[in-house]
Each structure stands twice: as structure tokens, then as C-alpha cells.
Design a protein around this motif. Structure first.
Motif, PDB file in Angstrom:
ATOM      1  N   ARG A 189     -41.292  12.906  42.561  1.00 24.16           N
ATOM      2  CA  ARG A 189     -41.267  12.057  43.748  1.00 24.16           C
ATOM      3  C   ARG A 189     -40.738  12.877  44.915  1.00 24.16           C
ATOM      4  O   ARG A 189     -40.132  13.943  44.735  1.00 24.16           O
ATOM      5  CB  ARG A 189     -40.363  10.838  43.540  1.00 24.16           C
ATOM      6  CG  ARG A 189     -38.900  11.191  43.370  1.00 24.16           C
ATOM      7  CD  ARG A 189     -37.995   9.975  43.407  1.00 24.16           C
ATOM      8  NE  ARG A 189     -36.623  10.326  43.061  1.00 24.16           N
ATOM      9  CZ  ARG A 189     -35.719  10.771  43.914  1.00 24.16           C
ATOM     10  NH1 ARG A 189     -36.040  10.945  45.182  1.00 24.16           N
ATOM     11  NH2 ARG A 189     -34.497  11.050  43.509  1.00 24.16           N
ATOM     12  N   ARG A 205     -44.228   5.465  44.594  1.00 21.86           N
ATOM     13  CA  ARG A 205     -43.172   6.463  44.757  1.00 21.86           C
ATOM     14  C   ARG A 205     -43.269   7.636  43.787  1.00 21.86           C
ATOM     15  O   ARG A 205     -42.824   8.734  44.104  1.00 21.86           O
ATOM     16  CB  ARG A 205     -41.813   5.790  44.592  1.00 21.86           C
ATOM     17  CG  ARG A 205     -41.470   4.872  45.729  1.00 21.86           C
ATOM     18  CD  ARG A 205     -40.256   4.015  45.424  1.00 21.86           C
ATOM     19  NE  ARG A 205     -39.854   3.236  46.577  1.00 21.86           N
ATOM     20  CZ  ARG A 205     -40.374   2.069  46.916  1.00 21.86           C
ATOM     21  NH1 ARG A 205     -41.345   1.544  46.194  1.00 21.86           N
ATOM     22  NH2 ARG A 205     -39.952   1.425  47.974  1.00 21.86           N
ATOM     23  N   TRP A 206     -43.808   7.443  42.605  1.00 23.16           N
ATOM     24  CA  TRP A 206     -43.791   8.449  41.550  1.00 23.16           C
ATOM     25  C   TRP A 206     -45.205   8.882  41.201  1.00 23.16           C
ATOM     26  O   TRP A 206     -46.134   8.089  41.226  1.00 23.16           O
ATOM     27  CB  TRP A 206     -43.123   7.909  40.294  1.00 23.16           C
ATOM     28  CG  TRP A 206     -41.678   7.590  40.449  1.00 23.16           C
ATOM     29  CD1 TRP A 206     -41.133   6.402  40.828  1.00 23.16           C
ATOM     30  CD2 TRP A 206     -40.574   8.470  40.219  1.00 23.16           C
ATOM     31  NE1 TRP A 206     -39.765   6.488  40.836  1.00 23.16           N
ATOM     32  CE2 TRP A 206     -39.400   7.744  40.466  1.00 23.16           C
ATOM     33  CE3 TRP A 206     -40.474   9.800  39.804  1.00 23.16           C
ATOM     34  CZ2 TRP A 206     -38.138   8.312  40.329  1.00 23.16           C
ATOM     35  CZ3 TRP A 206     -39.227  10.363  39.667  1.00 23.16           C
ATOM     36  CH2 TRP A 206     -38.076   9.625  39.934  1.00 23.16           C
TER      37      TRP A 206
END
Length: 88
Positions: free
Chosen positions: A47, A36-37
């Protein structure tokens, strides 16, 4: 195996580096955070925002535009993410 030269005794056994031992145990990256990041050069993380993929007919255009932009981590989130992703 030893080699004697006069009074000196030389050992021909192989010596191993102990630098790798100091870094154990290896830290594992949190897989959910990794997906996600992404780390950026300032040390923070970015993100994508959720909710932009489907059911867009009922969303206003300004809301869809906001959802398409990036979100950045706050200082508190950055500290947590640096522990979750130690090698990023």
C-alpha cells in the motif's frame, strides 16, 4: 421426453452441472481494502503511505521521502487481508 430402444429407456432431458452450487455463497471483497491494498506475488500486500499529498511545507525532506515509499503488510495483516479480499 423419453426415447425407447428395445429394453432401454433413454432420457433426453438436459442435465445441469452442480459444480457452481458448491461455490455458493459468493464472497464479497471489502471495498475499503480493495482501494488501499494491492496483492503481490509473494502473497503479501502493498500500500501507499498516507500523509504525502498535502501540507508538505512543514515536513522535513527525509520524512517526505519515507512517506513516498511503499508499505508492506505484516503476517498478521496478510491473514486479515486474505479474508477481506478473497479473490486477489
Amino acid at each position: 421426453m423419453f426415447l425407447t430402444l428395445g429394453l432401454r429407456v433413454l432420457s433426453l432431458s438436459r442435465t445441469f452441472s452442480t459444480s457452481a452450487v458448491a461455490s455458493f455463497p459468493k464472497l464479497k471483497t471489502h471495498q475499503g481494502a480493495k482501494k488501499r491494498w494491492k496483492a503481490i506475488s509473494s502473497g503479501a500486500f502493498k500500500r501507499a503511505k498516507a500523509g504525502h499529498s498535502h501540507l508538505n511545507v512543514s515536513k522535513r525532506p527525509d520524512r517526505k521521502n519515507r512517506l513516498s515509499q511503499l508499505a508492506y503488510s505484516s503476517p498478521t495483516q496478510t491473514a486479515i487481508l486474505k479474508k477481506a479480499m478473497p479473490y486477489s
